[in-house]
Motif scaffolding. Structure first.
Motif, PDB file in Angstrom:
ATOM      1  N   GLY A 201      46.732  50.271  31.737  1.00 12.97           N
ATOM      2  CA  GLY A 201      46.748  50.766  33.049  1.00 12.97           C
ATOM      3  C   GLY A 201      47.214  49.493  33.894  1.00 12.97           C
ATOM      4  O   GLY A 201      47.948  49.571  34.626  1.00 12.97           O
ATOM      5  N   TYR A 202      46.445  48.299  33.610  1.00 17.90           N
ATOM      6  CA  TYR A 202      46.413  47.121  34.312  1.00 17.90           C
ATOM      7  C   TYR A 202      47.946  46.562  34.133  1.00 17.90           C
ATOM      8  O   TYR A 202      48.545  46.133  35.143  1.00 17.90           O
ATOM      9  CB  TYR A 202      45.392  46.134  33.663  1.00 17.90           C
ATOM     10  N   LEU A 203      48.502  46.414  32.984  1.00 15.35           N
ATOM     11  CA  LEU A 203      49.696  45.968  32.668  1.00 15.35           C
ATOM     12  C   LEU A 203      50.648  46.808  33.238  1.00 15.35           C
ATOM     13  O   LEU A 203      51.809  46.323  33.777  1.00 15.35           O
ATOM     14  CB  LEU A 203      49.996  46.056  31.271  1.00 15.35           C
ATOM     15  N   ALA A 204      50.494  48.120  33.159  1.00 15.90           N
ATOM     16  CA  ALA A 204      51.498  49.403  33.896  1.00 15.90           C
ATOM     17  C   ALA A 204      51.742  48.874  35.501  1.00 15.90           C
ATOM     18  O   ALA A 204      52.721  48.804  36.107  1.00 15.90           O
ATOM     19  CB  ALA A 204      51.226  50.506  33.631  1.00 15.90           C
ATOM     20  N   ALA A 205      50.622  48.522  36.181  1.00  9.91           N
ATOM     21  CA  ALA A 205      50.625  48.162  37.676  1.00  9.91           C
ATOM     22  C   ALA A 205      51.264  47.057  37.870  1.00  9.91           C
ATOM     23  O   ALA A 205      52.059  46.796  38.692  1.00  9.91           O
ATOM     24  CB  ALA A 205      49.255  48.160  37.909  1.00  9.91           C
ATOM     25  N   LEU A 206      51.022  45.814  36.871  1.00  5.80           N
ATOM     26  CA  LEU A 206      51.766  44.669  37.129  1.00  5.80           C
ATOM     27  C   LEU A 206      53.106  44.820  36.873  1.00  5.80           C
ATOM     28  O   LEU A 206      54.011  44.156  37.645  1.00  5.80           O
ATOM     29  CB  LEU A 206      51.241  43.564  36.171  1.00  5.80           C
ATOM     30  N   ALA A 207      53.678  45.622  35.897  1.00  5.56           N
ATOM     31  CA  ALA A 207      54.878  45.584  35.741  1.00  5.56           C
ATOM     32  C   ALA A 207      55.908  46.463  36.720  1.00  5.56           C
ATOM     33  O   ALA A 207      57.056  46.004  37.223  1.00  5.56           O
ATOM     34  CB  ALA A 207      55.354  46.738  34.447  1.00  5.56           C
ATOM     35  N   GLN A 208      55.190  47.606  37.441  1.00  6.94           N
ATOM     36  CA  GLN A 208      55.716  48.227  38.577  1.00  6.94           C
ATOM     37  C   GLN A 208      55.765  47.219  39.613  1.00  6.94           C
ATOM     38  O   GLN A 208      56.996  47.325  40.572  1.00  6.94           O
ATOM     39  CB  GLN A 208      54.683  49.245  38.921  1.00  6.94           C
ATOM     40  N   ALA A 209      54.955  46.180  40.069  1.00  8.24           N
ATOM     41  CA  ALA A 209      55.016  45.243  40.843  1.00  8.24           C
ATOM     42  C   ALA A 209      56.071  44.148  40.453  1.00  8.24           C
ATOM     43  O   ALA A 209      56.333  43.323  41.469  1.00  8.24           O
ATOM     44  CB  ALA A 209      53.843  44.896  41.360  1.00  8.24           C
ATOM     45  N   GLY A 210      56.827  44.080  39.141  1.00 11.07           N
ATOM     46  CA  GLY A 210      57.550  43.052  39.018  1.00 11.07           C
ATOM     47  C   GLY A 210      56.777  41.722  38.717  1.00 11.07           C
ATOM     48  O   GLY A 210      57.506  40.651  38.683  1.00 11.07           O
ATOM     49  N   ILE A 211      55.716  41.802  38.153  1.00  7.09           N
ATOM     50  CA  ILE A 211      54.828  40.835  38.030  1.00  7.09           C
ATOM     51  C   ILE A 211      54.592  40.691  36.399  1.00  7.09           C
ATOM     52  O   ILE A 211      54.109  41.616  35.714  1.00  7.09           O
ATOM     53  CB  ILE A 211      53.290  40.630  38.576  1.00  7.09           C
ATOM     54  N   ALA A 212      54.735  39.521  36.002  1.00  2.00           N
ATOM     55  CA  ALA A 212      54.667  39.162  34.360  1.00  2.00           C
ATOM     56  C   ALA A 212      53.412  38.869  34.276  1.00  2.00           C
ATOM     57  O   ALA A 212      52.521  37.970  34.847  1.00  2.00           O
ATOM     58  CB  ALA A 212      55.494  37.960  33.753  1.00  2.00           C
ATOM     59  N   PRO A 213      52.611  39.720  33.048  1.00  2.00           N
ATOM     60  CA  PRO A 213      50.962  38.983  32.742  1.00  2.00           C
ATOM     61  C   PRO A 213      51.064  37.993  32.225  1.00  2.00           C
ATOM     62  O   PRO A 213      51.964  37.389  31.642  1.00  2.00           O
ATOM     63  CB  PRO A 213      50.827  40.249  31.833  1.00  2.00           C
ATOM     64  N   GLU A 214      49.756  37.140  32.566  1.00  2.00           N
ATOM     65  CA  GLU A 214      49.619  35.987  32.068  1.00  2.00           C
ATOM     66  C   GLU A 214      48.436  36.077  31.028  1.00  2.00           C
ATOM     67  O   GLU A 214      47.427  36.469  31.542  1.00  2.00           O
ATOM     68  CB  GLU A 214      49.337  35.064  33.307  1.00  2.00           C
ATOM     69  N   PRO A 215      48.770  35.520  29.995  1.00  2.00           N
ATOM     70  CA  PRO A 215      47.558  35.602  29.000  1.00  2.00           C
ATOM     71  C   PRO A 215      46.292  34.981  29.277  1.00  2.00           C
ATOM     72  O   PRO A 215      45.189  35.305  29.011  1.00  2.00           O
ATOM     73  CB  PRO A 215      48.313  34.835  27.732  1.00  2.00           C
ATOM     74  N   ASN A 216      46.218  33.870  30.140  1.00  2.00           N
ATOM     75  CA  ASN A 216      45.257  32.987  30.462  1.00  2.00           C
ATOM     76  C   ASN A 216      44.397  33.877  31.296  1.00  2.00           C
ATOM     77  O   ASN A 216      43.186  33.415  31.851  1.00  2.00           O
ATOM     78  CB  ASN A 216      45.291  31.688  30.997  1.00  2.00           C
ATOM     79  N   LEU A 217      44.811  34.754  32.002  1.00  2.00           N
ATOM     80  CA  LEU A 217      44.201  35.545  32.980  1.00  2.00           C
ATOM     81  C   LEU A 217      43.631  36.723  32.517  1.00  2.00           C
ATOM     82  O   LEU A 217      43.115  37.686  33.140  1.00  2.00           O
ATOM     83  CB  LEU A 217      45.116  36.099  34.175  1.00  2.00           C
ATOM     84  N   MET A 218      43.722  37.210  31.086  1.00  2.00           N
ATOM     85  CA  MET A 218      43.421  38.360  30.557  1.00  2.00           C
ATOM     86  C   MET A 218      42.351  38.119  29.237  1.00  2.00           C
ATOM     87  O   MET A 218      42.635  37.256  28.296  1.00  2.00           O
ATOM     88  CB  MET A 218      44.278  39.046  29.814  1.00  2.00           C
ATOM     89  N   ARG A 219      41.118  38.608  29.556  1.00  2.00           N
ATOM     90  CA  ARG A 219      40.110  38.180  28.569  1.00  2.00           C
ATOM     91  C   ARG A 219      39.525  39.474  28.031  1.00  2.00           C
ATOM     92  O   ARG A 219      39.399  40.424  28.745  1.00  2.00           O
ATOM     93  CB  ARG A 219      39.042  37.382  29.292  1.00  2.00           C
ATOM     94  N   SER A 220      38.827  39.460  26.586  1.00  2.00           N
ATOM     95  CA  SER A 220      38.386  40.598  25.971  1.00  2.00           C
ATOM     96  C   SER A 220      37.100  39.983  25.169  1.00  2.00           C
ATOM     97  O   SER A 220      37.388  39.208  24.308  1.00  2.00           O
ATOM     98  CB  SER A 220      39.403  41.019  25.141  1.00  2.00           C
ATOM     99  N   ALA A 221      36.231  40.725  25.317  1.00  2.00           N
ATOM    100  CA  ALA A 221      34.851  40.730  24.521  1.00  2.00           C
ATOM    101  C   ALA A 221      33.987  41.582  24.781  1.00  2.00           C
ATOM    102  O   ALA A 221      34.127  42.547  25.729  1.00  2.00           O
ATOM    103  CB  ALA A 221      34.087  39.183  24.889  1.00  2.00           C
ATOM    104  N   GLU A 222      32.624  41.500  24.208  1.00  2.00           N
ATOM    105  CA  GLU A 222      31.490  42.549  24.568  1.00  2.00           C
ATOM    106  C   GLU A 222      31.223  42.294  26.124  1.00  2.00           C
ATOM    107  O   GLU A 222      30.811  41.353  26.537  1.00  2.00           O
ATOM    108  CB  GLU A 222      30.309  42.355  23.650  1.00  2.00           C
TER     109      GLU A 222
END
Length: 343
Positions: A201-222
């Protein structure tokens, strides 16, 4: 009052009274209403063991906790879901049982529960993107319900879930509408299905706004408080830090807020924050005005609904598959504001 005393008073057999109280279709509605009225008047509550003898059921619902996720037992989200489920179990005369199984022996654990007649159905929580437990239970043809969904499983099964993709799409769009362009995501473990859907959902909204996702702003853990604090502190130290952060848990959001305070920044002014709020009993998002802008969906209510769906499945094992998709509400709190002008 005992079942026999109630049945003698009504002039009915104990089996008929038991079946009337448990919603079995072979009891006509007039008799059912008469039995229920007498039970309510005299304060009769069926004993689960007696009900089991009358109906051939154990009157127990099982929750199997894999060894790899024993932390769920102390997770307030798990606790609130179970509290909601127990409310429904009690209303229908069911008890609940927890058991633990090694990840390598999950199938044996489920098979043993049903072969021994220990449970009438089970609840599966925390499904992964590819959740093998669903196929195990489906092959066994036993009653079960999944709290969540599994993208990688192409089988019909009963489930209840929050529309995670839609809620995080909407939350990200809300931040974009406030002028934010550097939006970070602090997500759960992305082998978990809910976390993958939120990321989508997050990536879809960025794509609709023409913004490329940045890996250093995406974190995943418990999703712990320490995790939220650590990842926020790291990202705020970047040369071009995020102006907004989207978080998958209210628990992690507390750590995010702590890191923002320690950096000498103000949440809602310097950094906007949106969290997912399960509307937990012991972790409320403020009082009259929410602390955090949040995507809110009650996990306790989900527990109540899941328990009702499972009991329906136990009573009607051949009924068509049922699913329930809950929509999260976007609640605006004090943690969001226009993107700061840094230049």
């Amino acid at each position: 009052m005992t079942l026999k005393e109630l049945s003698d008073m009504l002039g009915l057999s104990p089996t008929t009274v038991s079946r009337a109280l448990n919603g079995y279709p072979e009891v006509n509605e007039t008799t059912r209403a008469r039995v229920q009225a007498a039970a309510a008047k005299h304060g009769y509550r069926p004993n689960s063991r007696a009900k089991g003898l009358a109906t051939g059921k154990s009157m127990v619902i099982g929750h199997v906790i894999p060894s790899s996720s024993q932390h769920e037992m102390v997770n307030p989200i798990f606790g609130d879901f179970v509290a909601g489920a127990v409310k429904t179990y009690t209303e229908h005369g069911y008890d609940m049982m927890f058991t633990n199984a090694d990840d390598t022996s999950i199938e044996e654990a489920y098979r043993s529960l049903f072969q021994r007649g220990a449970v009438d159905g089970v609840v599966l929580q925390g499904p992964k993107v590819n959740e093998h437990r669903i196929s195990v239970l489906s092959k066994m043809s036993v009653p079960f319900i999944v709290h969540g969904r599994s993208t990688g499983v192409d089988l019909p099964y009963d489930w209840i879930d929050v529309n995670n993709k839609s809620s995080f799409l909407r939350a990200t769009q809300f931040l974009l509408d406030l002028g934010h362009r550097r939006i970070a995501l602090i997500n759960g473990l992305e082998d978990m299905d809910f976390a993958q859907r939120r990321r989508d959902g997050y990536l879809a909204a960025l794509a609709q706004a023409g913004i490329a996702p940045e890996p250093n702003l995406m974190r995943s853990a418990e999703m712990t408080e320490v995790y939220g604090h650590h990842e926020t502190r790291t990202m705020l130290a970047l040369d071009d830090p995020p102006t907004a952060i989207l978080i998958s848990s209210m628990i992690s959001a507390i750590g995010v807020r702590r890191a923002i305070d320690e950096a000498g920044l103000q949440m809602g002014r310097d950094v906007s924050v949106i969290a997912h709020d399960d509307d937990l009993s012991y972790l409320k998002n403020g009082q009259d005005v929410p602390i955090f802008t949040a995507t809110r969906s009650s996990v306790r209510k989900a527990g109540e609904i899941a328990a009702n769906m499972l009991i329906e499945r136990i009573k009607s094992p051949d009924a068509p598959t049922k699913t329930r998709l809950l929509e999260a509400e976007l609640v605006v709190g004090r943690s969001t504001g226009p993107a700061p002008n840094r230049y």
